[in-house]
Design an enzyme around this catalytic site. Structure first.
Site, PDB file in Angstrom:
ATOM      1  N   ASP A 186      82.040  82.806  33.254  1.00  6.48           N
ATOM      2  CA  ASP A 186      81.270  81.358  33.451  1.00  6.48           C
ATOM      3  C   ASP A 186      80.242  81.392  32.219  1.00  6.48           C
ATOM      4  OD1 ASP A 186      80.664  79.053  34.470  1.00  6.48           O
ATOM      5  OD2 ASP A 186      79.032  79.637  35.581  1.00  6.48           O
ATOM      6  N   LYS A 207      77.370  77.283  26.866  1.00 11.87           N
ATOM      7  CA  LYS A 207      76.950  77.975  28.525  1.00 11.87           C
ATOM      8  C   LYS A 207      77.365  79.303  28.519  1.00 11.87           C
ATOM      9  CE  LYS A 207      77.715  77.402  33.297  1.00 11.87           C
ATOM     10  NZ  LYS A 207      78.595  76.729  34.264  1.00 11.87           N
ATOM     11  N   ASP A 237      74.352  76.141  42.673  1.00 16.16           N
ATOM     12  CA  ASP A 237      75.600  76.509  42.047  1.00 16.16           C
ATOM     13  C   ASP A 237      75.970  75.456  40.855  1.00 16.16           C
ATOM     14  OD1 ASP A 237      77.748  78.113  41.270  1.00 16.16           O
ATOM     15  OD2 ASP A 237      79.041  77.013  42.796  1.00 16.16           O
ATOM     16  N   LYS A 296      78.673  81.263  46.299  1.00 20.37           N
ATOM     17  CA  LYS A 296      80.131  80.905  46.125  1.00 20.37           C
ATOM     18  C   LYS A 296      80.998  81.714  47.145  1.00 20.37           C
ATOM     19  CE  LYS A 296      80.104  80.129  41.169  1.00 20.37           C
ATOM     20  NZ  LYS A 296      80.785  78.812  41.066  1.00 20.37           N
ATOM     21  N   GLU A 308      74.285  75.134  38.141  1.00 19.89           N
ATOM     22  CA  GLU A 308      73.123  75.720  37.459  1.00 19.89           C
ATOM     23  C   GLU A 308      73.630  75.557  35.901  1.00 19.89           C
ATOM     24  OE1 GLU A 308      76.413  78.164  36.300  1.00 19.89           O
ATOM     25  OE2 GLU A 308      75.904  77.543  38.425  1.00 19.89           O
ATOM     26  N   ARG A 333      74.375  73.063  34.059  1.00 22.37           N
ATOM     27  CA  ARG A 333      73.538  71.824  33.470  1.00 22.37           C
ATOM     28  C   ARG A 333      71.925  72.291  33.238  1.00 22.37           C
ATOM     29  NH1 ARG A 333      76.203  68.263  37.964  1.00 22.37           N
ATOM     30  NH2 ARG A 333      77.604  70.127  37.910  1.00 22.37           N
TER      31      ARG A 333
END
Length: 502
Positions: free
Chosen positions: A292, A269, A351, A281, A353, A355
């Site tokens: 992330d 990811k 949020d 957020k 996102e 997946r």
């Protein structure tokens, strides 16, 4: 840093520094006893005066010890001899390296690798010493105008092994440890880059630079136009609000003697910044959302280690680069997206996102007819609550793959813990308007996120590593940890038949 192994007596070592252990209470290790004997009790006399108790991490630097050829002797407290375990061993090595780097000893011979660590052999002790050393010396100052420089940094480290028969084992351990360390450093460097530098195009550029170094590695990219042609509408939706184009980087390593051997596929990811999108957020610690893309950084670092090890396997790596930003073009809660697989998803929270990006990437890799697929992602805050920062969450649709990853985690020290992937949780993803929703609620958030991904992995054996708690540290020591490079590299070593010395 230059590493080597040797087998010899401490009194014969001519070096800037010799490193030996002292156990609690004031008990000399076997090597320290040898030095004490040739120095006519110089060391034991110091200990009797109370200069060092032997508690874990205590240090005492001695100069010009009588009859010892080396300029310095560093006594390192190792705690109680019978209680020396893996965690304490690595902590001792880390503190030792920091001390050596401060003393001006540009080279050292380390006898700590001869200490007995429960259940661990010379290969493990030398390899972990290499990886821990490199980690201890790591700094990220690429963006600083003034850099702190050590005047006489440690440049050469020799690890001693008990017998000459173990020299080959030690050399193999150094090779493996350096490959993991170099991969871990690349992971850290990329993850620590600010999001105004590290975007999806930057991830692609790092992969292309690597391909220029290694003949067995090829790299290509999939941009938004091609994603649209492939029907990757979930992936595309996430990046719609960003000025930075979504780019999926595909790295292909062909190392197997059988060119048709099924590849191991790694998917990372790569959310280079995750604002949460329309489901914004909280502002606190949002700067850390540059991490992330820790999964993609981990896969990139693993590919660096793989290329350096030159393993005889085929591996495909996918860096799912994207940025999640709020904008007039952003996707919204309530939107229904059609994934590459044809399945539809109702968006309950923008949020969640990762997946949505991964589900299309996991469908994309079907074309490689993979032997196994392992995805790694900073996917859920629920994993941080469940396992903290010590263990990576792992879920899998095949027991043998789960077993191999658990074993790789134990061997590398980059441990994971398996969570259930039971259908009992599936109804949390139900949607009245689409095939599924992208959110399963607060309960069992890590499991429902993996269950979502599992709907796109029916055609192959698959495992998911949730590194939300392990990919980076917060607070004063904020920065990437380099995980999951060690566990993934160890898994690949195992698949290539090189999990330890041959």
């Amino acid at each position: 840093m230059e590493f080597s192994v040797k087998s010899g007596s401490p009194e014969k070592q001519r070096s800037a520094c010799i490193v030996v252990g002292v156990f609690e209470p004031r008990r000399l290790s076997a090597t320290a006893e040898q030095l004490d004997k040739i120095s006519d009790g110089f060391i034991s006399n110091l200990l009797r005066r109370g200069d060092l108790e032997g508690k874990p991490g205590q240090m005492l630097l001695l100069h010009h010890v009588p009859n010892v050829l080396s300029e310095r002797v560093l006594l390192v407290g190792c705690g109680k001899e019978r209680e020396l375990d893996e965690r304490q061993y690595k902590q001792i090595i880390s503190k030792t390296i920091s001390k050596l780097n401060e003393t001006g000893s540009m080279e050292a011979v380390c006898f700590l690798t001869e200490l007995h660590v429960k259940g661990r052999d010379s290969y493990w002790k030398v390899r972990q010493a290499v990886e821990t050393t490199e980690s201890s010396l790591y700094t990220f100052d690429a963006m600083k105008s003034k850099k702190d420089e050590t005047r006489r940094p440690l440049r050469k480290l020799v690890f001693n092994v008990p017998t000459r028969r173990e020299l080959a084992i030690g050399e193999q351990a150094i090779n493996h440890g350096l490959a993991v360390a170099h991969g871990t450093k690349l992971c850290k460097d990329v993850a620590n880059m600010p999001p105004n530098v590290c975007n999806p195009a930057y991830l692609a550029s790092q992969a292309k630079q690597m391909a220029e170094q290694y003949q067995k590695l090829q790299v290509r990219t999939v941009g938004e136009e091609q994603m649209a042609e492939l029907g990757m509408h979930a992936y595309l939706a996430v990046g719609r609000g960003s000025e930075n184009e979504s780019i999926m980087t595909v790295m292909t390593y062909n190392g197997a003697t059988d060119a048709n051997a099924k590849p191991i596929v790694l998917v990372g990811k790569g959310l280079t910044f995750d604002s949460g999108g329309i489901s914004l957020k909280p502002g606190e610690a949002m700067d850390e959302m540059k991490y992330d893309m820790g999964g993609a950084a981990g896969v990139l670092g693993t590919m660096r280690a793989l290329c350096e090890l030159d393993l005889n396997i085929n591996v495909v790596a996918v860096l799912a680069g994207c940025e999640n930003m709020p904008d007039g073009k952003s996707y919204r809660p309530g939107d229904i997206l059609t994934t590459m697989s044809g399945q539809t998803v109702e968006v309950l929270n923008t949020d969640a996102e990762g997946r949505l990006v991964l589900c299309d990437a996991l469908t994309y890799v079907e074309q490689f007819d993979p032997d196994v697929v392992i995805d790694t992602a900073t996917l859920t805050g629920a994993c941080v609550i469940a396992l903290g920062k010590h263990a990576t969450g792992m879920l899998a649709n095949q027991n043998s793959l789960a077993h191999d990853l658990t074993a790789a985690g134990e061997a590398s020290g980059d441990r994971c813990w398996r969570l259930p992937l039971w259908d009992d949780y599936a109804d949390q993803l139900d949607s009245p308007f689409a095939d599924m929703s992208n959110l399963g609620g607060r309960a069992a958030g890590t499991i429902t996120a993996a269950l979502f991904l599992s709907k796109f992995t029916k055609k192959y054996h698959w495992a998911h590593l949730d590194v939300a708690g392990t990919a980076w540290n917060s607070g004063a020591n904020k920065g990437s940890t380099g995980r999951p490079v060690p566990i993934l590299t160890q898994y690949l070593l195992g698949r290539a038949g090189q999990s330890s010395v041959e």
